[in-house]
Design an enzyme around this catalytic site. Structure first.
Site, PDB file in Angstrom:
ATOM      1  N   ASP A 292       0.822  -1.205   0.000  1.00 55.83           N
ATOM      2  CA  ASP A 292       0.000   0.000   0.000  1.00 55.83           C
ATOM      3  C   ASP A 292       0.860   1.260   0.000  1.00 55.83           C
ATOM      4  O   ASP A 292       2.072   1.213   0.224  1.00 55.83           O
ATOM      5  CB  ASP A 292      -0.903   0.017   1.236  1.00 55.83           C
ATOM      6  CG  ASP A 292      -2.005  -1.025   1.175  1.00 55.83           C
ATOM      7  OD1 ASP A 292      -2.363  -1.441   0.054  1.00 55.83           O
ATOM      8  OD2 ASP A 292      -2.511  -1.409   2.249  1.00 55.83           O
TER       9      ASP A 292
ATOM     10  N   TYR B 157       7.580  -9.776   6.331  1.00 56.12           N
ATOM     11  CA  TYR B 157       7.420  -8.348   6.586  1.00 56.12           C
ATOM     12  C   TYR B 157       7.914  -8.040   7.988  1.00 56.12           C
ATOM     13  O   TYR B 157       7.861  -8.888   8.887  1.00 56.12           O
ATOM     14  CB  TYR B 157       5.949  -7.935   6.485  1.00 56.12           C
ATOM     15  CG  TYR B 157       5.400  -7.817   5.089  1.00 56.12           C
ATOM     16  CD1 TYR B 157       5.357  -6.583   4.439  1.00 56.12           C
ATOM     17  CD2 TYR B 157       4.911  -8.934   4.420  1.00 56.12           C
ATOM     18  CE1 TYR B 157       4.836  -6.469   3.158  1.00 56.12           C
ATOM     19  CE2 TYR B 157       4.391  -8.835   3.133  1.00 56.12           C
ATOM     20  CZ  TYR B 157       4.358  -7.601   2.511  1.00 56.12           C
ATOM     21  OH  TYR B 157       3.847  -7.497   1.242  1.00 56.12           O
TER      22      TYR B 157
END
Length: 240
Positions: free
Chosen positions: A50, A109
Site C-alpha cells: 500500500d 514483513y
C-alpha cells in the site's frame, strides 16, 4: 531472456507498489527506468504494498531480450534511472517459465516501532510509539502462528480466492531503540499485517481483550477494524 530484479524502495515516494492511474506507483517508476534502456516488456511484481509501505527486499521480473548479457552493467544502468527512491540490489537470469508471483514459497514483513524522541526526518520510516511489554507482544503474536482463516484481518478490494493463510513466524524483538514485529507466511491478505499490528496494540493498551483477539483470529467476530500506519511496515524478504 527473462530476468529477476531484486530491489528496495522508499514507499513514502509512491502511491503504492502497483501501477497507478497517474504513474505514481513503484511499478510505474521501475517500468519507466527500464524503458530508458529500451526494455518495454510488461514488468511483473511479486508482491503488492500500500501507499507509504516500504520494501528492503522486493522482486520483479521482465523479459529483456538477449542484448543485456552483462547483468552487472544492466544493474548499474538501471540504478541511474531508478534512484533516488528505488535501488536495484541484484539482477539474475531466470528460466522462461519462472512466475515471479506464483512461484513464491514465503514472504516476510517487518513492522518497526521507534521509542526514541519524535523526529520529523524519521516519521515516514518508523511508527513512533511508547515502549510496551515486548514479552506480552510476543505472546499475543504467537496466537497468529499456524493455518488460519484471517477473513477479519483483510481489507476489502483484494483479489484473493481464499482467506486461509499459514503463518510460519509472528514474533516481536528489540533492536536498539526499536521494537520490531516480524511476520513470515505463505502469503498475506490485503492489509493483514497492519490490522494484525493494530489489534495487538489494542490489547497492549487495554482497549481489547486477549479473548477478543483470539476470537478475531479464529474468524468468530471482528473487534478491530483499524489499521496501523503504513510507514512502519517493510516487505523484507521473498523466498522461492
Amino acid at each position: 531472456m527473462k530476468i529477476k530484479i531484486i530491489f528496495s524502495y522508499d514507499g513514502s515516494a509512491f502511491l503504492g507498489s502497483a501501477t497507478q492511474p497517474h504513474k505514481k506507483g513503484v511499478q510505474d517508476a521501475l517500468s519507466g527506468a527500464l524503458s530508458h534502456l529500451g526494455i518495454f516488456s510488461p514488468l511483473l511484481m511479486a508482491s503488492r504494498t500500500d501507499k507509504g509501505v516500504h520494501a528492503s527486499y522486493a522482486v520483479a521480473s521482465v523479459e529483456c531480450g538477449d542484448y543485456f548479457t552483462n547483468l552487472e552493467y544492466l544493474q548499474k544502468q538501471l540504478n541511474k534511472f531508478s534512484h533516488p527512491f528505488i535501488h536495484i540490489k541484484k539482477i539474475e537470469k531466470v528460466k522462461d517459465d519462472f512466475e515471479v508471483r506464483f512461484d513464491v514459497k514465503s514472504r516476510e514483513y517487518r513492522y518497526i516501532f521507534s521509542h526514541a524522541s519524535y523526529s520529523p526526518f524519521m516519521a515516514s520510516y518508523v511508527h513512533f510509539y511508547p515502549k510496551f511489554d515486548l514479552g506480552k507482544a510476543n505472546e499475543l503474536l504467537g496466537f497468529f502462528v499456524g493455518k488460519k482463516d484471517l477473513k477479519f484481518f483483510c481489507k476489502s478490494g483484494g483479489d484473493n480466492k481464499t482467506t486461509l493463510r499459514e503463518i510460519f513466524i509472528a514474533r516481536a524483538y528489540a533492536y536498539k531503540d526499536f521494537s520490531i514485529f516480524h511476520f513470515k507466511a505463505n502469503g498475506f491478505l490485503r492489509g493483514q499485517i497492519r490490522l494484525s499490528v493494530a489489534s495487538v496494540l489494542k490489547v497492549l493498551e487495554g482497549k481489547m481483550s486477549e479473548k477478543e483477539l483470539k476470537e478475531q483470529i479464529e474468524a468468530k467476530k471482528q473487534y478491530n477494524h483499524f489499521l496501523a500506519p503504513p510507514n512502519g511496515l517493510y516487505l523484507s524478504r521473498i523466498c522461492y
